[in-house]
Design an enzyme around this catalytic site. Structure first.
Site, PDB file in Angstrom:
ATOM      1  N   HIS A 137       8.462   1.301   9.685  1.00 28.40           N
ATOM      2  CA  HIS A 137       9.810   0.963  10.148  1.00 28.40           C
ATOM      3  C   HIS A 137      10.849   1.131   9.033  1.00 28.40           C
ATOM      4  O   HIS A 137      10.620   0.811   7.864  1.00 28.40           O
ATOM      5  CB  HIS A 137       9.846  -0.477  10.674  1.00 28.40           C
ATOM      6  CG  HIS A 137       9.635  -1.515   9.605  1.00 28.40           C
ATOM      7  ND1 HIS A 137      10.658  -2.028   8.835  1.00 28.40           N
ATOM      8  CD2 HIS A 137       8.509  -2.134   9.186  1.00 28.40           C
ATOM      9  CE1 HIS A 137      10.185  -2.930   7.992  1.00 28.40           C
ATOM     10  NE2 HIS A 137       8.873  -3.006   8.185  1.00 28.40           N
ATOM     11  N   HIS A 146       8.843  16.286   1.515  1.00 31.73           N
ATOM     12  CA  HIS A 146       7.512  16.546   2.075  1.00 31.73           C
ATOM     13  C   HIS A 146       6.664  15.294   1.870  1.00 31.73           C
ATOM     14  O   HIS A 146       6.429  14.873   0.729  1.00 31.73           O
ATOM     15  CB  HIS A 146       6.882  17.743   1.370  1.00 31.73           C
ATOM     16  CG  HIS A 146       5.527  18.123   1.874  1.00 31.73           C
ATOM     17  ND1 HIS A 146       4.899  19.274   1.489  1.00 31.73           N
ATOM     18  CD2 HIS A 146       4.670  17.516   2.739  1.00 31.73           C
ATOM     19  CE1 HIS A 146       3.716  19.356   2.080  1.00 31.73           C
ATOM     20  NE2 HIS A 146       3.559  18.293   2.846  1.00 31.73           N
TER      21      HIS A 146
END
Length: 209
Positions: A137, A146
């Site tokens: 979250h 990446h």
């Protein structure tokens, strides 16, 4: 009818994206484009040539592209070149990935199998969320970053643009990893990582440049 799409890049990441696209019936791969192709065909998909073929593809109605380039700077530069030719960049999310309804994903970003995007996660443009990565979250990931296979970013982690999080790395909640930083494979990040820094180990410490 499936949309037509060209893949830029024919290396290992290109193979991963071919398989990703094959699990997304909304897209048809017309071919691969690469300045230095390894072979004329990869996983049954033809290599069409280098970027000189892109204007003809665009004229033929192919208006979407996927960037199979691992290096962040090269990926973003390629995005700018293709955008100038009129190509768009769909976000591509594997069906096995778990995406919270409130998670946001930017254009050109790819989310590979079994990745998790938690509540209110925000993933920028042209990112790679690799196989099995967990972004919980309120995680924020900057443009071109990446997140490697199996990495774990708990709630509130901030990842700067073009940063690389190595496979299996993990962070404490709400830590910030600066733009262009590199976190090594299996590292445990317990403190802020400055922009451009290279860290590794358990706990993660600066590594020689």
């Amino acid at each position: 009818m499936a949309g037509r799409l060209v893949v830029l890049g024919s290396g290992g990441h290109g193979r991963a994206l071919i398989e990703l696209l094959r699990d997304l019936p909304a897209w048809e791969i017309v071919g691969l484009v690469d300045a230095v192709p390894r072979a004329p065909v990869m996983l049954g998909v033809p290599v069409l040539g280098d970027e000189a073929v892109l204007p003809a593809l665009r004229a033929a109605g192919v208006d979407q592209a996927c960037l199979a380039i691992g290096d962040a700077a090269a990926r973003l530069a390629a995005a700018a070149r293709l955008a100038a030719l009129g190509f768009g960049f769909p976000m591509l999310i594997h069906p096995s990935a778990i995406r919270a309804r409130s998670a946001e994903v930017g254009e050109g970003t790819v989310v590979l199998p079994r990745a998790v995007l938690g509540a209110a996660a925000r993933i920028g443009r042209f990112c790679i969320v690799n196989t099995g990565a967990i972004l919980e979250h309120d995680v924020e990931v900057g443009e071109g970053a990446h997140c490697g296979p199996g990495c774990v970013l708990p709630g509130g982690v901030r990842v700067g643009a073009r940063a690389l999080i190595g496979a299996g790395a993990a962070c404490r909640p709400y830590v910030t990893i600066g733009a262009g930083a590199v976190v090594g494979v299996g590292a445990a990040v317990t403190e802020e990582v400055p922009p451009g820094a290279v860290v590794g180990g358990v706990p993660a410490r600066p590594l020689p440049g």
